[in-house]
Scaffold this active site. Structure first.
Site, PDB file in Angstrom:
ATOM      1  CB  THR A  37      -0.941   0.030   1.226  1.00 10.71           C
ATOM      2  OG1 THR A  37      -0.149   0.051   2.408  1.00 10.71           O
ATOM      3  CG2 THR A  37      -1.883  -1.162   1.235  1.00 10.71           C
ATOM      4  CD  GLU A  72       7.884   7.382  -2.138  1.00 13.07           C
ATOM      5  OE1 GLU A  72       6.940   6.925  -1.504  1.00 13.07           O
ATOM      6  OE2 GLU A  72       8.683   6.661  -2.761  1.00 13.07           O
ATOM      7  CE  LYS A 101      14.123   4.315  -0.844  1.00 15.71           C
ATOM      8  NZ  LYS A 101      14.131   5.147  -2.048  1.00 15.71           N
ATOM      9  N   GLY A 106      10.997   1.779  -9.628  1.00 17.45           N
ATOM     10  CA  GLY A 106      10.264   1.275 -10.797  1.00 17.45           C
ATOM     11  C   GLY A 106       9.559  -0.032 -10.459  1.00 17.45           C
TER      12      GLY A 106
HETATM   13  N1  HSE Z   1      10.508   7.634  -4.465  1.00 16.32           N
HETATM   14  C1  HSE Z   1      11.507   6.627  -4.334  1.00 16.32           C
HETATM   15  C2  HSE Z   1      12.770   7.087  -5.059  1.00 16.32           C
HETATM   16  C3  HSE Z   1      10.992   5.342  -4.909  1.00 16.32           C
HETATM   17  O1  HSE Z   1      12.716   8.072  -5.803  1.00 16.32           O
HETATM   18  O2  HSE Z   1      13.821   6.498  -4.835  1.00 16.32           O
HETATM   19  C4  HSE Z   1      11.777   4.123  -4.536  1.00 16.32           C
HETATM   20  O3  HSE Z   1      11.796   3.906  -3.156  1.00 16.32           O
END
Ligand code: HSE
Length: 344
Positions: free
Chosen positions: A99, A212, A227, A324
């Site tokens: 989600t 995002e 991350k 992706g």
């Molecule tokens: N929005 C994130 C990025 C997507 O640009 O890295 C992958 O986690």
């Protein structure tokens, strides 16, 4: 046969299903891996559940038509189950939580993950919210229940960076890492260097599907921060929280900053960095002016990279797709294969 329930069916879920279709023969032949999708739940297209498995081509087609009412009716098909019903009442072995990522509340994904474990189901997710916010609680719950918790897809999309550190670098002490872990900002900085306007390239990143839903999370560094926290907790074993990390995004960088740096032999990159100190770590997500000789300086566009500092073989860098649908679906598939190997 691993029975999968997909909660959320955007780019990543569709990427995974495409791989399950195109790789079915190879996965069966090389690894004895066989999976069926027994349920899919979405916010807008509806939900589908069939205990014997859904037809994957028909599922993709119905999704492309915008509503699961286009999925053909068969005996035993249920169309009105909520995500909670699917998680708690279905015969799934694995709940795949895909989600919308919310790194402020972690919801509704965190409730989905908790409910899956409480119902005795393994979890694989690409959702950063629950992992970054509730790392220890969810890992402890999975361990107590003897269940698998896979979240490789939360960091660097399809590039198996945590799998490299957990499995390939096993036996090394990892003293720190530095990485480019957000594709949107790296794409923006790359395109600004080519003379393109910030607003236009941000819109392109959204249209290409790797920013995002609210790109503030990307450009202000919150996505990279989540991350970083996931990697520190997983690979360095240090209980780092989001609010303990210095964070700065790229919004203050101008086209002149980018071209001036290049003229002097440098490149601006949004770098996630962590260094072990005794029992703790110092960590940051900030734009850094890297010399062009740094391996991270040559990582361009949507590509991501992370360098792990090890005590035995020195620095080890992995570079690859950071976002992706298909790449991130591939990371989910990698977790399913790891679960399959462990349970065989
Ligand atoms: N929005 C994130 C990025 C997507 O640009 O890295 C992958 O986690």
């Amino acid at each position: 046969m691993l029975r999968l329930a997909l909660i959320g069916f955007g780019n990543v879920g569709q990427g995974l299903v495409n791989l399950l279709i195109s790789r079915a023969g190879l996965l069966k032949q090389q690894y004895g891996f066989d999976a069926s999708v027994i349920a899919v739940a979405t916010l807008r297209r509806g939900s589908l559940y069939h205990a014997d498995g859904l037809d994957l081509d028909a599922l993709l087609k119905a999704s492309q038509l915008g509503a699961f009412r286009h999925y053909p009716h068969t005996a035993g098909l249920t169309r009105d189950w909520s995500p909670q019903d699917i998680i708690t009442r279905s015969n799934a072995d694995v709940v795949i939580e895909l989600t919308y990522t919310d790194v402020t509340t972690g919801q509704p994904a965190t409730d989905h993950v908790r409910a899956a474990f409480e119902s005795g189901k393994h979890v694989v997710t690409a959702n950063k919210g629950p992992v970054a916010l509730h790392f220890h609680e969810l890992n402890a719950l999975a361990a107590r229940k003897g269940l698998f918790f896979g979240y490789e897809a939360t960091v660097m999309g399809g590039t198996p960076n945590m799998r490299l550190a957990r499995l390939g670098l096993a036996g090394c002490v990892i003293s720190g890492f530095s990485g480019i872990v957000n594709s949107t900002t790296n794409y923006i900085l790359t395109e600004m260097e080519r003379g393109h306007d910030y607003e236009i390239v941000l819109a392109q990143a959204q249209a290409l599907g790797f920013a995002e839903a609210d790109p503030t999370g990307d450009v202000e560094g919150y996505d990279a921060l989540a991350k970083l926290v996931i990697v520190v907790n997983t690979i360095m074993g240090v209980p780092l929280r989001l609010d303990a990390v210095e964070r700065q995004g790229i919004t203050h960088l101008t086209a002149a900053d980018v071209t001036d740096a290049l003229r002097d032999g440098y490149r601006w990159k949004l770098v996630a960095r962590a260094q072990r100190h005794g029992d703790g770590v110092t960590a940051s997500v900030c734009p850094e002016r890297l010399p062009l000789s740094d391996p991270l300086a040559s990582v361009m566009g949507v590509t991501n990279a992370i360098t792990y500092e090890t005590d035995i073989i020195g620095p080890t860098t992995i570079v690859g797709a950071g976002a992706g649908g298909i790449p991130t679906g591939f990371a989910v598939l990698g977790d399913l294969l790891e679960l399959h190997r462990g349970t065989r």
